[in-house]
Design a protein around this motif. Structure first.
Motif, PDB file in Angstrom:
ATOM      1  N   LYS A 168       0.623  -1.135   0.078  1.00 62.53           N
ATOM      2  CA  LYS A 168      -0.113  -0.114  -0.043  1.00 62.53           C
ATOM      3  C   LYS A 168       0.671   1.325  -0.162  1.00 62.53           C
ATOM      4  CE  LYS A 168      -1.976   0.860   4.135  1.00 62.53           C
ATOM      5  NZ  LYS A 168      -2.747   0.701   5.156  1.00 62.53           N
ATOM      6  N   SER A 169       0.384   2.433  -0.325  1.00 66.66           N
ATOM      7  CA  SER A 169       1.092   3.686  -0.334  1.00 66.66           C
ATOM      8  C   SER A 169       1.238   4.154   0.938  1.00 66.66           C
ATOM      9  CB  SER A 169       0.189   4.794  -1.385  1.00 66.66           C
ATOM     10  OG  SER A 169      -0.884   5.061  -0.623  1.00 66.66           O
ATOM     11  N   ASN A 170       2.111   4.861   1.053  1.00 68.17           N
ATOM     12  CA  ASN A 170       2.527   5.459   2.491  1.00 68.17           C
ATOM     13  C   ASN A 170       1.302   6.742   2.806  1.00 68.17           C
ATOM     14  OD1 ASN A 170       3.529   5.993   5.030  1.00 68.17           O
ATOM     15  ND2 ASN A 170       5.169   7.029   4.223  1.00 68.17           N
ATOM     16  N   HIS A 171       0.214   6.121   3.301  1.00 69.71           N
ATOM     17  CA  HIS A 171      -0.814   7.039   3.786  1.00 69.71           C
ATOM     18  C   HIS A 171      -1.143   8.151   2.579  1.00 69.71           C
ATOM     19  CE1 HIS A 171      -0.482   5.645   7.868  1.00 69.71           C
ATOM     20  NE2 HIS A 171       0.939   5.928   7.744  1.00 69.71           N
ATOM     21  N   GLY A 172      -1.259   7.414   1.371  1.00 63.10           N
ATOM     22  CA  GLY A 172      -1.707   8.053   0.345  1.00 63.10           C
ATOM     23  C   GLY A 172      -0.627   9.103  -0.370  1.00 63.10           C
ATOM     24  N   ALA A 176       6.317   6.261  -1.814  1.00 58.67           N
ATOM     25  CA  ALA A 176       6.748   5.183  -0.696  1.00 58.67           C
ATOM     26  C   ALA A 176       5.646   4.192  -0.755  1.00 58.67           C
ATOM     27  CB  ALA A 176       6.864   5.743   0.717  1.00 58.67           C
ATOM     28  N   CYS A 177       6.263   2.822  -0.773  1.00 56.89           N
ATOM     29  CA  CYS A 177       5.362   1.549  -0.748  1.00 56.89           C
ATOM     30  C   CYS A 177       5.479   0.849   0.701  1.00 56.89           C
ATOM     31  CB  CYS A 177       5.739   0.857  -1.832  1.00 56.89           C
ATOM     32  SG  CYS A 177       4.750  -0.718  -1.743  1.00 56.89           S
ATOM     33  N   ASN A 178       4.745   0.576   1.196  1.00 52.41           N
ATOM     34  CA  ASN A 178       4.602   0.064   2.547  1.00 52.41           C
ATOM     35  C   ASN A 178       4.294  -1.355   2.272  1.00 52.41           C
ATOM     36  OD1 ASN A 178       5.291   2.387   3.792  1.00 52.41           O
ATOM     37  ND2 ASN A 178       3.210   2.789   4.531  1.00 52.41           N
TER      38      ASN A 178
END
Length: 261
Positions: A168-172, A176-178
């Protein structure tokens, strides 16, 4: 040979049902989780039946746009593929046409995108589930940046384990990809885990947060399938795939629901 300890590095749930650290995890009602969320998006459930004899899989898709809703699940080999219900209305196939389920030997892969093929191809070259997914990230559908959710089941010699992943994206933030992987070795009878793409409806759509939700798994495949299908939002649901796999023999039964007929 693919070992259970290669599923992932975050074995979150102990056999006694407690999290590492001792905090109890509450089992949720899958029916209520679905009925309480008008738009979970795409979802994966993996677990073990109450009698301990079968592995259970569910994968569903939902849609808000005409393009997303214009789909059905069809069988393809030992897995399934999405396909346009009305090809004349297919405006963009890039993120909606893919193989959600593929089988590689004694491993069953289920995902919400074409990362199914990535996992299949790289694990066939002796890479791990996690290594394969490090080559991918969330979907490029700004502003939602839909998470890629994936699962893998390994059944061999009467032993069963599974893993789930979310990218997922880092809070939008798309820069950055988490990446999170959750591994479940020798899962307990009657327990499963549910992960989905969105916390609910919105604009942009809010990505799933936290670890997969602990949910109950019944013995009856029809009951499991009907509960999920009937609990999904009627306007937004599109298709559902269910599979039960005998842990001793590897034999399986599957069921597909398509809203478009």
């Amino acid at each position: 040979m693919w070992k259970a300890d290669r599923l992932g590095s975050m074995d979150k749930v102990r056999p006694d049902g407690f999290l590492n650290g001792g905090k109890a995890m509450n089992m949720l009602s899958l029916e209520q989780e679905l009925k309480g969320n008008a738009y979970p998006g795409r979802g994966i459930v993996i677990g073990r039946t109450q009698d301990g004899k079968k592995a259970a899989i569910a994968y569903f898709i939902m849609g808000r746009s005409e393009n997303s809703r214009n789909r059905v699940f069809v069988e393809e080999g030992e897995g399934i593929r999405t396909q346009a219900f009305d090809p004349s209305k297919l405006s963009d196939p890039s993120l909606i046409i893919y193989a959600p389920v593929r089988v590689l030997g004694n491993k069953t892969i289920v995902t919400n995108g074409d990362q199914t093929d990535t996992i299949y191809e790289l694990m066939d070259k002796q890479m791990t589930f996690e290594q394969a997914l490090r080559t991918r990230e969330f979907e490029p559908d700004a502003p939602n940046y839909t998470p890629r959710i994936s699962g893998i089941l390994h059944i061999e010699n009467g032993m069963y384990n599974y893993a789930m992943s979310i990218l997922k994206s880092n809070h939008g933030n798309p820069d950055a990809c988490n990446r999170f992987t959750f591994a479940y070795s020798n899962p307990a009878a009657g327990e499963g885990h549910f992960i989905h793409t969105y916390m609910g409806d919105g604009n942009p759509l809010p990505s799933f947060e936290g670890e997969p939700k602990l949910v109950g798994i019944p013995n009856d495949m029809e009951e499991f399938a009907n509960t999920i299908w009937e609990s999904l939002n009627e306007e937004n649901k599109v298709s559902l795939f269910i599979r039960f796999i005998d842990i001793e023999t590897g034999a399986y039964q599957s069921k597909i629901f398509n809203k478009n007929k």
